[in-house]
Write a protein that holds these residues in place. Structure first.
Motif, PDB file in Angstrom:
ATOM      1  N   MET A   1       5.269  23.374   2.044  1.00  0.00           N
ATOM      2  CA  MET A   1       5.230  21.956   1.749  1.00  0.00           C
ATOM      3  C   MET A   1       5.681  21.200   2.994  1.00  0.00           C
ATOM      4  N   ALA A   2       4.922  20.165   3.341  1.00  0.00           N
ATOM      5  CA  ALA A   2       5.251  19.361   4.513  1.00  0.00           C
ATOM      6  C   ALA A   2       5.713  17.975   4.089  1.00  0.00           C
ATOM      7  N   ASN A   3       6.587  17.405   4.897  1.00  0.00           N
ATOM      8  CA  ASN A   3       7.048  16.029   4.713  1.00  0.00           C
ATOM      9  C   ASN A   3       6.157  15.156   5.609  1.00  0.00           C
ATOM     10  N   ILE A   4       5.297  14.340   4.990  1.00  0.00           N
ATOM     11  CA  ILE A   4       4.242  13.636   5.713  1.00  0.00           C
ATOM     12  C   ILE A   4       4.410  12.124   5.601  1.00  0.00           C
ATOM     13  N   LEU A   5       4.260  11.448   6.735  1.00  0.00           N
ATOM     14  CA  LEU A   5       4.222   9.986   6.790  1.00  0.00           C
ATOM     15  C   LEU A   5       2.769   9.572   6.966  1.00  0.00           C
ATOM     16  N   ILE A   6       2.294   8.673   6.100  1.00  0.00           N
ATOM     17  CA  ILE A   6       0.932   8.151   6.190  1.00  0.00           C
ATOM     18  C   ILE A   6       1.014   6.649   6.411  1.00  0.00           C
ATOM     19  N   ALA A   7       0.359   6.153   7.465  1.00  0.00           N
ATOM     20  CA  ALA A   7       0.319   4.718   7.748  1.00  0.00           C
ATOM     21  C   ALA A   7      -1.126   4.246   7.730  1.00  0.00           C
ATOM     22  N   ASP A   8      -1.420   3.322   6.826  1.00  0.00           N
ATOM     23  CA  ASP A   8      -2.762   2.754   6.704  1.00  0.00           C
ATOM     24  C   ASP A   8      -2.638   1.431   5.964  1.00  0.00           C
ATOM     25  N   ASP A   9      -3.416   0.433   6.394  1.00  0.00           N
ATOM     26  CA  ASP A   9      -3.342  -0.880   5.750  1.00  0.00           C
ATOM     27  C   ASP A   9      -4.232  -0.982   4.519  1.00  0.00           C
ATOM     28  N   ASP A  10      -4.984   0.052   4.203  1.00  0.00           N
ATOM     29  CA  ASP A  10      -5.854   0.057   3.021  1.00  0.00           C
ATOM     30  C   ASP A  10      -5.097   0.712   1.857  1.00  0.00           C
ATOM     31  N   PRO A  11      -4.701  -0.094   0.857  1.00  0.00           N
ATOM     32  CA  PRO A  11      -3.903   0.465  -0.242  1.00  0.00           C
ATOM     33  C   PRO A  11      -4.641   1.532  -1.044  1.00  0.00           C
ATOM     34  N   VAL A  12      -5.949   1.420  -1.158  1.00  0.00           N
ATOM     35  CA  VAL A  12      -6.726   2.425  -1.895  1.00  0.00           C
ATOM     36  C   VAL A  12      -6.697   3.757  -1.145  1.00  0.00           C
ATOM     37  N   PHE A  13      -6.908   3.717   0.168  1.00  0.00           N
ATOM     38  CA  PHE A  13      -6.844   4.933   0.970  1.00  0.00           C
ATOM     39  C   PHE A  13      -5.465   5.570   0.857  1.00  0.00           C
ATOM     40  N   LEU A  14      -4.424   4.749   0.990  1.00  0.00           N
ATOM     41  CA  LEU A  14      -3.057   5.275   0.894  1.00  0.00           C
ATOM     42  C   LEU A  14      -2.827   5.991  -0.436  1.00  0.00           C
ATOM     43  N   GLU A  15      -3.266   5.367  -1.514  1.00  0.00           N
ATOM     44  CA  GLU A  15      -3.042   5.950  -2.832  1.00  0.00           C
ATOM     45  C   GLU A  15      -3.826   7.248  -3.012  1.00  0.00           C
ATOM     46  N   ILE A  16      -5.086   7.245  -2.627  1.00  0.00           N
ATOM     47  CA  ILE A  16      -5.923   8.432  -2.816  1.00  0.00           C
ATOM     48  C   ILE A  16      -5.424   9.603  -1.981  1.00  0.00           C
ATOM     49  N   ILE A  17      -5.167   9.366  -0.708  1.00  0.00           N
ATOM     50  CA  ILE A  17      -4.709  10.451   0.164  1.00  0.00           C
ATOM     51  C   ILE A  17      -3.322  10.931  -0.263  1.00  0.00           C
ATOM     52  N   SER A  18      -2.447   9.984  -0.599  1.00  0.00           N
ATOM     53  CA  SER A  18      -1.103  10.366  -1.049  1.00  0.00           C
ATOM     54  C   SER A  18      -1.165  11.273  -2.273  1.00  0.00           C
ATOM     55  N   LEU A  19      -1.955  10.872  -3.267  1.00  0.00           N
ATOM     56  CA  LEU A  19      -2.068  11.681  -4.488  1.00  0.00           C
ATOM     57  C   LEU A  19      -2.673  13.052  -4.192  1.00  0.00           C
ATOM     58  N   ALA A  20      -3.716  13.079  -3.372  1.00  0.00           N
ATOM     59  CA  ALA A  20      -4.362  14.353  -3.043  1.00  0.00           C
ATOM     60  C   ALA A  20      -3.379  15.305  -2.362  1.00  0.00           C
ATOM     61  N   LEU A  21      -2.542  14.773  -1.490  1.00  0.00           N
ATOM     62  CA  LEU A  21      -1.587  15.627  -0.776  1.00  0.00           C
ATOM     63  C   LEU A  21      -0.370  15.971  -1.632  1.00  0.00           C
ATOM     64  N   MET A  22       0.062  15.049  -2.495  1.00  0.00           N
ATOM     65  CA  MET A  22       1.179  15.352  -3.404  1.00  0.00           C
ATOM     66  C   MET A  22       0.799  16.451  -4.380  1.00  0.00           C
ATOM     67  N   ILE A  23      -0.448  16.439  -4.858  1.00  0.00           N
ATOM     68  CA  ILE A  23      -0.909  17.480  -5.775  1.00  0.00           C
ATOM     69  C   ILE A  23      -0.817  18.846  -5.107  1.00  0.00           C
ATOM     70  N   ARG A  24      -0.985  18.879  -3.794  1.00  0.00           N
ATOM     71  CA  ARG A  24      -0.895  20.139  -3.048  1.00  0.00           C
ATOM     72  C   ARG A  24       0.548  20.479  -2.668  1.00  0.00           C
ATOM     73  N   GLY A  25       1.506  19.660  -3.126  1.00  0.00           N
ATOM     74  CA  GLY A  25       2.911  19.981  -2.948  1.00  0.00           C
ATOM     75  C   GLY A  25       3.619  19.302  -1.796  1.00  0.00           C
ATOM     76  N   HIS A  26       2.927  18.431  -1.069  1.00  0.00           N
ATOM     77  CA  HIS A  26       3.547  17.755   0.063  1.00  0.00           C
ATOM     78  C   HIS A  26       4.381  16.554  -0.395  1.00  0.00           C
ATOM     79  N   GLU A  27       5.418  16.245   0.384  1.00  0.00           N
ATOM     80  CA  GLU A  27       6.227  15.045   0.175  1.00  0.00           C
ATOM     81  C   GLU A  27       5.595  13.942   1.013  1.00  0.00           C
ATOM     82  N   ILE A  28       5.355  12.780   0.413  1.00  0.00           N
ATOM     83  CA  ILE A  28       4.630  11.710   1.087  1.00  0.00           C
ATOM     84  C   ILE A  28       5.482  10.446   1.166  1.00  0.00           C
ATOM     85  N   THR A  29       5.489   9.832   2.351  1.00  0.00           N
ATOM     86  CA  THR A  29       6.073   8.516   2.586  1.00  0.00           C
ATOM     87  C   THR A  29       4.955   7.674   3.185  1.00  0.00           C
TER      88      THR A  29
END
Length: 131
Positions: A1-29
């Protein structure tokens, strides 16, 4: 599991990528721009940073340079949709500025996860999702 920071101004992209990576066990900020990403990088230890190239206040290229100036050692994955629309070689510039890897939007979640695994050496456990 990785601790990942995602920076993007598109809230839809942030939500989709965050959820996809959280499902795989990563911690997302998340951050909505480069300024926020830099502040979070100062406060926390991230295994990987995913940055959009086009963001308000401080774009991805400026953010990469700022992170490198701070001696941030986390691998940086730059993402951009501009490449597909023929607006320049922003992802190539991101590599020149210090990004470890690049990926075009729309992002293939499996390909992104493979990049994360390669760069962090993380082993993830998929989390159960509620139906």
């Amino acid at each position: 599991m990785a601790n990942i920071l995602i920076a993007d101004d598109d809230p839809v992209f942030l939500e989709i990528i965050s959820l996809a990576l959280m499902i795989r066990g990563h911690e997302i900020t998340t951050a909505v721009n480069g300024v926020g990403a830099i502040e979070l990088a100062k406060q926390g230890k991230f295994d990987l940073i995913i940055l959009d190239i086009h963001m308000p206040e401080k774009d991805g290229l400026e953010t990469i340079l700022a992170l490198k100036d701070m001696n941030c050692t986390a691998p940086i994955v730059a993402v951009s949709a501009a490449e597909a629309s023929g607006y320049g070689n922003y992802l190539g510039a991101a590599k020149t500025f210090g990004a470890t890897a690049t990926i075009r939007k729309p992002v293939n979640h499996c390909k992104l996860h493979d990049i994360i695994m390669e760069l962090t050496g993380s082993v993830t456990e998929p989390r159960a999702t509620a139906h």
